[in-house]
Design an enzyme around this catalytic site. Structure first.
Site, PDB file in Angstrom:
ATOM      1  N   ASP A  36       0.791  -1.235   0.000  1.00  0.00           N
ATOM      2  CA  ASP A  36       0.000   0.000   0.000  1.00  0.00           C
ATOM      3  C   ASP A  36       0.821   1.283   0.000  1.00  0.00           C
ATOM      4  O   ASP A  36       0.374   2.318  -0.464  1.00  0.00           O
ATOM      5  CB  ASP A  36      -0.958   0.015   1.212  1.00  0.00           C
ATOM      6  CG  ASP A  36      -0.231  -0.166   2.535  1.00  0.00           C
ATOM      7  OD1 ASP A  36       1.009  -0.283   2.521  1.00  0.00           O
ATOM      8  OD2 ASP A  36      -0.895  -0.206   3.583  1.00  0.00           O
ATOM      9  N   HIS A  37       2.061   1.232   0.500  1.00  0.00           N
ATOM     10  CA  HIS A  37       2.800   2.480   0.720  1.00  0.00           C
ATOM     11  C   HIS A  37       3.556   2.990  -0.500  1.00  0.00           C
ATOM     12  O   HIS A  37       3.995   4.133  -0.505  1.00  0.00           O
ATOM     13  CB  HIS A  37       3.802   2.290   1.867  1.00  0.00           C
ATOM     14  CG  HIS A  37       3.205   2.537   3.216  1.00  0.00           C
ATOM     15  ND1 HIS A  37       2.149   1.812   3.698  1.00  0.00           N
ATOM     16  CD2 HIS A  37       3.510   3.435   4.187  1.00  0.00           C
ATOM     17  CE1 HIS A  37       1.844   2.252   4.905  1.00  0.00           C
ATOM     18  NE2 HIS A  37       2.645   3.229   5.225  1.00  0.00           N
ATOM     19  N   ARG A  60      -2.530  12.278  10.062  1.00  0.00           N
ATOM     20  CA  ARG A  60      -1.341  13.088  10.352  1.00  0.00           C
ATOM     21  C   ARG A  60      -1.312  14.308   9.445  1.00  0.00           C
ATOM     22  O   ARG A  60      -1.687  14.215   8.280  1.00  0.00           O
ATOM     23  CB  ARG A  60      -0.067  12.279  10.129  1.00  0.00           C
ATOM     24  CG  ARG A  60       0.044  11.174  11.119  1.00  0.00           C
ATOM     25  CD  ARG A  60       1.438  10.646  11.302  1.00  0.00           C
ATOM     26  NE  ARG A  60       1.418   9.897  12.547  1.00  0.00           N
ATOM     27  CZ  ARG A  60       2.179   8.846  12.814  1.00  0.00           C
ATOM     28  NH1 ARG A  60       3.073   8.449  11.941  1.00  0.00           N
ATOM     29  NH2 ARG A  60       2.077   8.228  13.971  1.00  0.00           N
ATOM     30  N   SER A 113      12.363   6.542  16.161  1.00  0.00           N
ATOM     31  CA  SER A 113      11.659   5.389  15.589  1.00  0.00           C
ATOM     32  C   SER A 113      12.428   4.103  15.892  1.00  0.00           C
ATOM     33  O   SER A 113      13.636   4.124  16.141  1.00  0.00           O
ATOM     34  CB  SER A 113      11.503   5.566  14.081  1.00  0.00           C
ATOM     35  OG  SER A 113      12.491   4.841  13.405  1.00  0.00           O
TER      36      SER A 113
HETATM   37  S1  SF4 Z   1      -1.799   6.520   7.995  1.00  0.00           S
HETATM   38 FE1  SF4 Z   1      -1.711   6.925   5.811  1.00  0.00          FE
HETATM   39  S2  SF4 Z   1       0.303   6.148   5.256  1.00  0.00           S
HETATM   40 FE2  SF4 Z   1      -0.189   5.208   7.182  1.00  0.00          FE
HETATM   41  S3  SF4 Z   1      -1.183   3.266   6.658  1.00  0.00           S
HETATM   42 FE3  SF4 Z   1      -2.785   4.818   6.878  1.00  0.00          FE
HETATM   43  S4  SF4 Z   1      -3.157   5.547   4.823  1.00  0.00           S
HETATM   44 FE4  SF4 Z   1      -1.176   4.525   4.827  1.00  0.00          FE
END
Ligand code: SF4
Length: 754
Positions: A95-96, A448, A643
């Site tokens: 997904d990223h 975020r 992190s």
């Molecule tokens: S916060 Fe944004 S970057 Fe993180 S998993 Fe969810 S959709 Fe993906």
């Protein structure tokens, strides 16, 4: 069926006994969080009382989930463990790495091409070792997990900070680094400091413009970005039971923004409906059979002050929609006060883009409620004044909302549907003109909103709100628009008002999908070949680290004496380096390049003791490695904070650094160093940091009798011939000393010695 029913059955079978033991150990009624934590303790710790915020405790999580960026190194490490299959059910989610530019189909095709070697590796390694693989386009990790794997009372770790999303379905789900995921997949326990507990009592019921997102926007305003650190947030009360399971997921997801370890809701009728609605009636039936264990004890909720470390109470009936930001998710504004704040602070009033979706807010309910506003815009002859994008959280949601006509409604309003992926939420957004760094405003339903996160422009003022408020503001094109009170001028010049949004928690016709994008692993993966091209820049198979040679370490060169703050970002920088996170040799070229050298107050410039020249830290260390000379890094207080990225421990190990000697360590980094077979040492007297000189050659003495609690000695041979003897401490237990001797924790797993 992708979920593992046998695993869930065995977890539930252990619940009654584990919880009875926990009640006895604590001597009082239990919160839901305590029940789940105690039910997942490693053997041997179940009958002890564990002190919140103090005890470090070993757990046995039920599942692991990894996103594609972090899964690479976690799985490369796992391959070192010598197992034929993962020890617990695990999944990988692509997904990223998908960049949003034009729209779903072309963007997905481009990403598949650009990231082919990464996807091929993840697909083949998953197939071989028994992990479920969710292909690019299948959806965002947390939405896919909620729809398929989360179950009430379970415990999951995930290599992503928004893993807590699964708390919406009653799971203790915690974001971790790749090293922790690797350990759990290899069958090792996972350690966590027993958390403190914040209770959030919800009364009343949401209505009108207010949605579940507003609960967490309000909580973020109360607790701030640090207020949940070291805590699990448990939601309860009649208001909690009125929220949909996906709404609860939204709240738990964004709990990461208050620093919470995770957040959780108890099992209720909404959870049951969601399980049945997502084709998991079997799980719902099992959960019903132990229902009383999947919520806190009644005494706890009757008198919460006696059981939680902190209590917050929110009346949903009185809660206003919120907008949080800019630049931080805890700057919370009730909608009625937001317009004035925009003007007072001189934030750009014109709204450039409204973005809905992401793992936080991409449920059927979210999209149907936002679509009800988009439909009104069309009916009332309003055109969206801002750009508007929609990111569905999973292919199942996308397919269903397309079938039910919602995507068409958004497109009629001028919206663009992006791929089922993170996209703009993680900066994977080819936003045209962002490089001009103009001051502008956007609003998202993400979680975020730190500077530069979405588009790389430090002057983009990013605000966070519910999908409903984002949609209304995108229609208005104006941040000061309050849809609860204000009217808009339509194409005919008439004043029109948006009615309250309306939607459905679950699709009336049920969810549907043609190809969810799931790859089931091979039943026997022994013949499957893991695909890594030998000349790949992005991926490299790991070689096991060498075991300890059995002698004291002598003649180590000082690589760098780091001054002041040295976080994991200073040790292993992010940004463009993330491209190499699956290639240890290449990413090691960022080793300590952000650390300040004590001797010249400069970054990335250290003395090469072989010829007296000055060079970049990785280059100098590679020279030592070439000559088979070990080295040592010296650091200040709280070395390795930040992190939990495992590269910060793997890189020095890979390049031949033998020990890190500091005034104090951040605990996770210290453990990561131990796992990689490094020596993590602390000055007994912090002032001895001053004794270390630039040309020092260093010996570590006492390793032949290395034992828990027994200090070691570092001998500093200075260039002028003088010497200093320094007492150094360590926190290795017997098992960790065996890691050191074997060369790494995984070497020991491989030898079946643990
Ligand atoms: S916060 Fe944004 S970057 Fe993180 S998993 Fe969810 S959709 Fe993906």
């Amino acid at each position: 069926m992708v979920f593992d029913i046998d695993m869930i059955k065995s977890v539930y079978a252990a619940f009654p006994g584990r919880i009875a033991a926990a009640r006895k150990a604590e001597g009082r009624p239990l919160t839901l969080t305590e029940k789940i934590l105690y039910a997942h303790l490693s053997e041997g710790e179940a009958s002890e009382k564990h002190e919140r915020g103090v005890s470090y405790v070993d757990f046995k999580p039920d599942r692991v989930a990894m996103q594609d960026a972090t899964a690479q190194m976690a799985l490369l490490q796992f391959m070192q463990a010598g197992r034929s299959k993962v020890a617990v059910p695990s999944t990988v989610h692509c997904d990223h790495l998908i960049q949003a530019e034009v729209g779903a189909n072309p963007d997905l095709a481009k990403a598949k091409d650009k990231n082919r070697e990464v996807y091929d590796f993840l697909s083949s390694v998953s197939n071989k070792y028994g992990l479920g693989f969710w292909k690019p386009g299948a959806g965002i990790i947390h939405q896919v997990v909620l729809e398929n794997y989360a179950f009430p009372g379970g415990m999951m770790i995930g290599t992503d900070s928004h893993t807590p999303n699964a708390g919406g379905l009653g799971m203790v789900a915690i974001g971790v680094g790749g090293a922790d995921a690797c350990d759990v997949m290899a069958g090792l326990p996972w350690e966590l400091k027993f958390p403190k507990l914040i209770g959030v009592k919800l009364t009343g019921k949401l209505s009108g413009w207010t949605s579940a997102k507003d609960v967490i926007l309000k909580v973020a305003g109360i607790l701030t970005v640090k207020g949940g650190t070291g805590c699990i947030v448990e939601y309860f009360g009649e208001g909690a039971h009125s929220l949909s399971a996906t709404g609860k997921g939204t709240i738990c997801n964004m709990g990461a923004e208050i620093g919470a370890t995770t957040s959780i809701f108890g099992y209720d009728e909404k959870s049951e409906a969601y399980l049945r609605g997502t084709d998991r009636s079997e799980v719902a039936d099992l959960a019903n059979s132990i229902r009383e264990h999947l919520t806190g004890d009644p005494e706890v909720y009757a008198n919460p002050e006696a059981y939680f470390n902190e209590i917050i109470e929110i009346n949903l009936s009185e809660l206003e929609p919120h907008v949080n930001g800019p630049f931080t998710p805890d700057l919370a504004w009730p909608l009625s006060k937001f317009a004035a704040a925009v003007k007072e602070n001189n934030w750009p009033q014109k709204l450039e883009v409204g973005l809905i979706g992401s793992c936080t807010n991409s449920s059927y309910e979210d999209i149907s409620r936002a679509a009800s506003l988009a439909q009104q815009a069309v009916d009332k002859k309003l055109k969206a004044k801002s750009e508007y994008t929609i990111t569905p959280g999973s292919e199942q949601v996308r397919f269903t909302v397309e079938r039910d006509g919602f995507l068409g409604i958004f497109e009629n309003m001028g919206g663009v549907v992006l791929a089922n992926a993170c996209g703009p939420c993680i900066g994977q957004w080819a936003r045209h003109g962002a490089e001009k760094q103009e001051k502008n405003s956007i609003i998202t339903s993400f979680n975020r909103n730190f500077a530069k996160r979405a588009d790389g422009n430090p002057n983009t003022h990013s605000f966070v709100a519910s999908p409903e408020v984002v949609t209304a503001m995108a229609i208005a094109g104006d941040l000061t628009f309050n849809p609860m009170t204000d009217t808009l001028t339509n194409e005919e010049g008439k004043q029109v008002k948006l009615e309250e949004p309306a939607g459905l928690e679950l699709p009336v016709k049920g969810f549907a999908v043609e190809d969810a994008g799931y790859q089931e692993p091979a039943a026997d993966g022994s013949e499957v070949e893991v695909k890594v091209a030998p000349d790949s820049e992005r991926l490299q198979l790991l070689e096991p680290f060498q075991p300890w040679e059995g002698t004291d370490l002598k003649g180590l060169k000082l690589l760098i004496k780091a001054k002041g703050k040295c976080t994991t970002d200073h040790i292993s920088m992010a940004g463009p380096w993330l491209r190499y996170r699956g290639h240890l040799d290449n990413i090691s070229n960022n080793l300590l390049i952000g650390a300040v050298n004590f001797f010249n107050d400069t970054t990335n410039k250290v003395k090469n003791q072989l010829d007296g020249s000055y060079g970049e830290v990785p280059a100098v260390q590679r020279q030592y490695k070439l000559h088979n000379i070990g080295s040592m890094v010296v650091g200040d207080e709280n070395y390795g904070e930040g992190s939990s990225r495992e590269h910060a421990a793997m890189e020095p190990r890979f390049l031949g650094v033998r020990a890190i000697l500091v005034k104090s360590f951040a605990r996770i980094h210290e453990t990561n160093l131990k796992k990689q077979g490094m020596l993590a040492l602390t000055f007994d007297n912090p002032a001895d940091y001053d004794l270390i000189q630039e040309d020092d050659s260093l010996d570590i003495i006492g390793l032949d009798s290395f034992a828990p609690g027994k200090p070691l000695t570092v001998l500093c041979h200075h260039a002028d011939g003088s010497k200093d003897e320094i007492k150094v401490n360590h926190t290795y237990n017997a098992g960790q000393i065996r890691w050191f001797k074997a060369g790494s924790a995984l070497n020991l797993v491989k030898d079946n010695a643990i």
